[in-house]
Write an enzyme that holds these catalytic residues in place. Structure first.
Site, short mmCIF file in Angstrom:
data_model
loop_
_atom_site.label_atom_id
_atom_site.label_comp_id
_atom_site.label_asym_id
_atom_site.label_seq_id
_atom_site.Cartn_x
_atom_site.Cartn_y
_atom_site.Cartn_z
N ASP A 7 -0.23 4.98 0.97
CA ASP A 7 -0.52 5.93 2.04
C ASP A 7 -0.42 5.28 3.42
O ASP A 7 -1.16 4.35 3.72
CB ASP A 7 -1.94 6.50 1.89
CG ASP A 7 -2.09 7.33 0.63
OD1 ASP A 7 -1.06 7.68 0.05
OD2 ASP A 7 -3.23 7.62 0.25
N ASP B 193 0.87 -1.17 0.00
CA ASP B 193 0.00 0.00 0.00
C ASP B 193 0.92 1.23 0.00
O ASP B 193 2.11 1.12 0.33
CB ASP B 193 -0.87 -0.05 1.26
CG ASP B 193 -1.65 1.23 1.49
OD1 ASP B 193 -2.22 1.75 0.53
OD2 ASP B 193 -1.68 1.71 2.65
P1 B16 Z 1 -7.42 10.02 -3.73
P2 B16 Z 1 -4.21 3.94 -0.20
C1 B16 Z 1 -6.13 5.78 -0.16
O1 B16 Z 1 -4.87 5.36 -0.51
C2 B16 Z 1 -6.14 6.54 1.13
O2 B16 Z 1 -5.79 5.69 2.20
C3 B16 Z 1 -7.51 7.09 1.38
O3 B16 Z 1 -7.52 7.82 2.59
C4 B16 Z 1 -7.89 7.99 0.20
O4 B16 Z 1 -9.21 8.49 0.38
C5 B16 Z 1 -7.83 7.17 -1.08
O5 B16 Z 1 -6.53 6.66 -1.22
C6 B16 Z 1 -8.20 7.95 -2.32
O6 B16 Z 1 -7.24 8.91 -2.57
O7 B16 Z 1 -8.46 10.98 -3.26
O8 B16 Z 1 -6.04 10.60 -3.83
O9 B16 Z 1 -7.84 9.29 -4.99
O10 B16 Z 1 -4.21 3.77 1.28
O11 B16 Z 1 -5.00 2.90 -0.94
O12 B16 Z 1 -2.83 4.12 -0.76
MG MG Z 2 -2.84 3.08 3.53
#
Ligand code: B16
Ligand code: MG
Length: 213
Positions: A12, A10
């Site tokens: 984030d 992952d």
């Molecule tokens: P975006 P991951 C996720 O990333 C985040 O954890 C989540 O908090 C966020 O809402 C989502 O990506 C969408 O992100 O708005 O930039 O498309 O944890 O899957 O890396």
């Molecule tokens: Mg994450």
């Protein structure tokens, strides 16, 4: 010799702390619409896609919102988030992230990235690590956000591997569920009392030891 053929990470909260930037951007939006928002509630948003996260926040607001308003709010959150990530540098890699990626490749395994963020490619470029992944799933092609297993299964398909040959690494409850329901072994990054479905839990990638899993 590892029993796995790939490790799928992952982004984030594992490779870099964009989770904090998401928090700041959602917090400003939540305050503007009168929805209560704190770190504990934010845990539920980790790994959940943009519109899914917005729905969870708006459910706590005192009034309803039209589809048009929702799209405008999601767009405003994303613009704020993009302003925040525009300042990122390789110095924003979390401790142990580069070493973990290097160790996986040094052991002869492939590396994959499974982020539902549509900003993932921008973040990888800001961090200077796009080349360190053999495959990156494009979130725009994913229909079901975490906790659905689609994104980890897609990463395995892109690597040409079976799910049981892959180890998944996640910081979010929804992300660990995605890994487990994909049929992979899960390494959670965070606290064991939160990441209860993970097979192994480490506090950060600094403690990542492929031979232990
Ligand atoms: P975006 P991951 C996720 O990333 C985040 O954890 C989540 O908090 C966020 O809402 C989502 O990506 C969408 O992100 O708005 O930039 O498309 O944890 O899957 O890396
Ligand atoms: Mg994450």
């Amino acid at each position: 010799m590892s029993k796995y053929k790939a490790v799928i990470f992952d982004l984030d909260g594992v490779i870099t702390d964009t989770a904090h930037y998401h928090y700041l951007a959602w917090k400003r939006l939540a305050d503007a619409v009168g929805a209560s928002f704190d770190e504990e509630f934010n845990e539920q948003l980790k790994g959940v896609d943009r519109m899914g996260s917005l729905e969870l926040i708006l459910a706590r607001a005192p009034r309803g919102f039209s589809e048009e308003e929702k799209l405008a709010l999601a767009d405003a959150k994303n613009r704020h988030y993009q302003e925040l990530i525009a300042t990122m540098t390789p110095g924003d890699l979390l401790p142990g992230a580069l070493d973990a990626l290097d160790a996986v490749r040094a052991a002869g395994l492939k590396t994959g990235l499974a982020s539902v963020s549509k900003n993932a490619f921008t973040v990888l470029d800001r961090l200077g690590i796009r080349e360190r992944f053999d495959t990156v799933v494009d979130a725009a092609t994913i229909r079901n956000s975490k906790p659905h297993p689609e994104i980890f299964l897609t990463a395995a398909v892109q690597l040409g591997l079976e799910p049981q040959d892959c180890l998944g690494v996640e910081d979010a409850v929804a992300g660990v569920a995605s890994i487990k329901d994909a049929g992979m072994v899960a390494v959670g990054v965070g606290r064991p009392e939160v990441l209860t479905r993970a097979d192994h839990v480490i506090p950060s990638l600094s403690a990542f030891r492929l031979e232990d899993y």
